[in-house]
Motif scaffolding. Sequence first.
Motif, PDB file in Angstrom:
ATOM      1  N   SER A   1      20.537  95.540  10.262  1.00 29.16           N
ATOM      2  CA  SER A   1      21.772  95.443  10.514  1.00 29.16           C
ATOM      3  C   SER A   1      22.510  94.977   9.361  1.00 29.16           C
TER       4      SER A   1
ATOM      5  N   GLN B   1      26.382  90.024  17.785  1.00 30.57           N
ATOM      6  CA  GLN B   1      26.830  91.192  18.421  1.00 30.57           C
ATOM      7  C   GLN B   1      27.774  90.902  19.676  1.00 30.57           C
TER       8      GLN B   1
ATOM      9  N   LEU C   1      31.035  90.982  18.383  1.00 33.28           N
ATOM     10  CA  LEU C   1      31.663  92.193  18.131  1.00 33.28           C
ATOM     11  C   LEU C   1      32.192  92.809  19.327  1.00 33.28           C
TER      12      LEU C   1
ATOM     13  N   SER D   1      29.902  96.767  19.447  1.00 30.03           N
ATOM     14  CA  SER D   1      28.552  96.499  19.435  1.00 30.03           C
ATOM     15  C   SER D   1      27.887  97.551  20.098  1.00 30.03           C
TER      16      SER D   1
ATOM     17  N   LYS E   1      26.347  96.435  23.196  1.00 29.32           N
ATOM     18  CA  LYS E   1      27.086  95.765  24.570  1.00 29.32           C
ATOM     19  C   LYS E   1      26.915  95.993  25.909  1.00 29.32           C
TER      20      LYS E   1
END
Length: 446
Positions: free
Chosen positions: A88, A114, A117, A121, A124
């Motif tokens: 990442s 994450q 985000l 993401s 999510k």
Amino acid sequence: MAGKRGRTWRRRRQRKKENRPISLGQEEHYIRFFRFLKKNGFDGFFLRPALFPDTGRGLMVPRKIKRGQTMMKMPQNLILSTKTVLASEMGPYIETAEPQLTTIQAITTFLIYQKHLGETSFWKPYLDILPDEYTHPVYFGEQDFLYLPPSLRANVKAKKQECIQSFEELKPFFASLEPLLPDWEDVFTFEAYRWAWCTVKTRSLYVDDKGSSVLRNLDKSGLGVTSLVPMVDLLNHSHSARTGLLIKKSCKNGDYFYTVTAEEEYSRGDQVLFCYRRADNQTLLLNYGFVLPDNHLDLIKFFLVKDILRILELMPFEEEDPKHRRKKVLLIATKYTASDLTCDYRGVSRTLMTVMRILVCDSEDRPLFKKVLADDLPWDHPVSVQARSLAQELLERRLISYGIMDDAAILEESNTPVRQLVVAMRNEEKKILQKGLKSLTRNKLR
């Protein structure tokens, strides 16, 4: 025409209905989660999330499954591992971090990022089905500590301190993420860290992976590298579970899949369980934040000096020459394993009772002392009677150590999931002590 159903039938039907799992598959966040899995190569929808009356959220079989049938295959790209983290945008920062992050710290930091985000993401849909809080020791408050069994308090506090120390250790690294996250101080709070840390600690599995040289792998078990496997981490624990969890490579392209295989037949509505590890309740609470009712691996340990000798001083037995007492203590410390001084669901251990007899026996009476060492004294012999009296005092004082406040009052003060766990742990240990006291009235020891 069918006869009228009676009250007994209606009661049985109601009980059956109350014990039936409630499917969670139609909830919006689970629908998004399943779409996410399917879109990214997940194979197999033989399991469904459900709410079970005894274990809470878990995985249910919606239709009959035969032994040996593969229930799900999770592709490598859906396994959240250190490879995921290092690939990442956070990877370059972790690779150059000094000191190196541990595997758990790396995944924990990645989870926080994450979650920050939000909609952007990739993870999510998975993050949305995770619990908002845990019943892990990290979430225990000061009052919760006070109500724990005394033998457990220090270990629970140490587990919470482990998380705090890990967070403090990472603060310089969090600051180094400023180019990526200018508002890093608002993102990497302790509340966010303990949530992510508990997620990894309580839900991770070992994946067959060599790990990375840029991370510290503190786990020396050789089982693999800590990873999060969506869907699989919804399996609840049971000591008797036989579900096979196997990592194997696909024959087509060599990619890893996390495979769940049925090692027994399942009927519609059954819960699929997995054995995290065979452990007593103290270990389960410290590592996963739950306890098992009537856990047959549970036991209560006693210590020679801190527990037994202290009780002996309070008993109305004939005073003994200190020199003889020291010899006995040395003999016990040399001959008997401290871990055998226990009480479990079967009762007081034979070793604990032998130690009690040694302590109350006159060591100058050589023939009698030899019989004690050989565990060859009758149940009704005065030494055996005194030994049981000493053991009874030991168990009763441990029961008293739980305090005068009963469990109902403790829950009335604060009926949180953590407090419910504390009360459950108290109950399990009190049940063991009560069974131990009962065993002292029978001419039988385990």
